[in-house]
Write a protein that holds these residues in place. Structure first.
Motif, PDB file in Angstrom:
ATOM      1  N   ALA A  39       0.829  -1.209   0.000  1.00 45.91           N
ATOM      2  CA  ALA A  39       0.000   0.000   0.000  1.00 45.91           C
ATOM      3  C   ALA A  39       0.864   1.260   0.000  1.00 45.91           C
ATOM      4  N   LEU A  40       1.922   1.279   0.800  1.00 40.17           N
ATOM      5  CA  LEU A  40       2.816   2.439   0.806  1.00 40.17           C
ATOM      6  C   LEU A  40       3.495   2.623  -0.541  1.00 40.17           C
ATOM      7  N   VAL A  43       1.032   4.163  -2.999  1.00 44.10           N
ATOM      8  CA  VAL A  43       0.775   5.578  -2.729  1.00 44.10           C
ATOM      9  C   VAL A  43       1.945   6.446  -3.192  1.00 44.10           C
ATOM     10  N   PHE A  44       3.177   5.993  -2.962  1.00 46.06           N
ATOM     11  CA  PHE A  44       4.339   6.833  -3.211  1.00 46.06           C
ATOM     12  C   PHE A  44       5.156   6.442  -4.448  1.00 46.06           C
ATOM     13  N   HIS A  45       4.668   5.541  -5.290  1.00 44.17           N
ATOM     14  CA  HIS A  45       5.477   5.077  -6.416  1.00 44.17           C
ATOM     15  C   HIS A  45       5.763   6.186  -7.419  1.00 44.17           C
TER      16      HIS A  45
END
Length: 59
Positions: A39-40, A43-45
């Protein structure tokens, strides 16, 4: 109360030896354990790829 990784390791070493097919439970625990990291990343890809590409271009 134990972290999920410790609980999963305890399950593998104790309960899984007595169960007929414990792989479903083990894989479900591993998926739950990996979900926050995935999930992180999702979100930050964009910030990961944009900084790599922007630093490689000239001008």
């Amino acid at each position: 109360m134990q972290p999920l990784a410790v609980s999963l390791a305890n399950y593998v070493s104790t309960v899984a030896s007595a169960a007929a097919n414990p792989f479903g439970t083990i894989l479900a625990g591993a998926c739950v354990l990996a979900a926050p990291a995935v999930a992180l990343y999702l979100v930050f890809h964009h910030s990961f790829t944009s900084t790599d590409i922007d630093s490689a271009t000239k001008g």
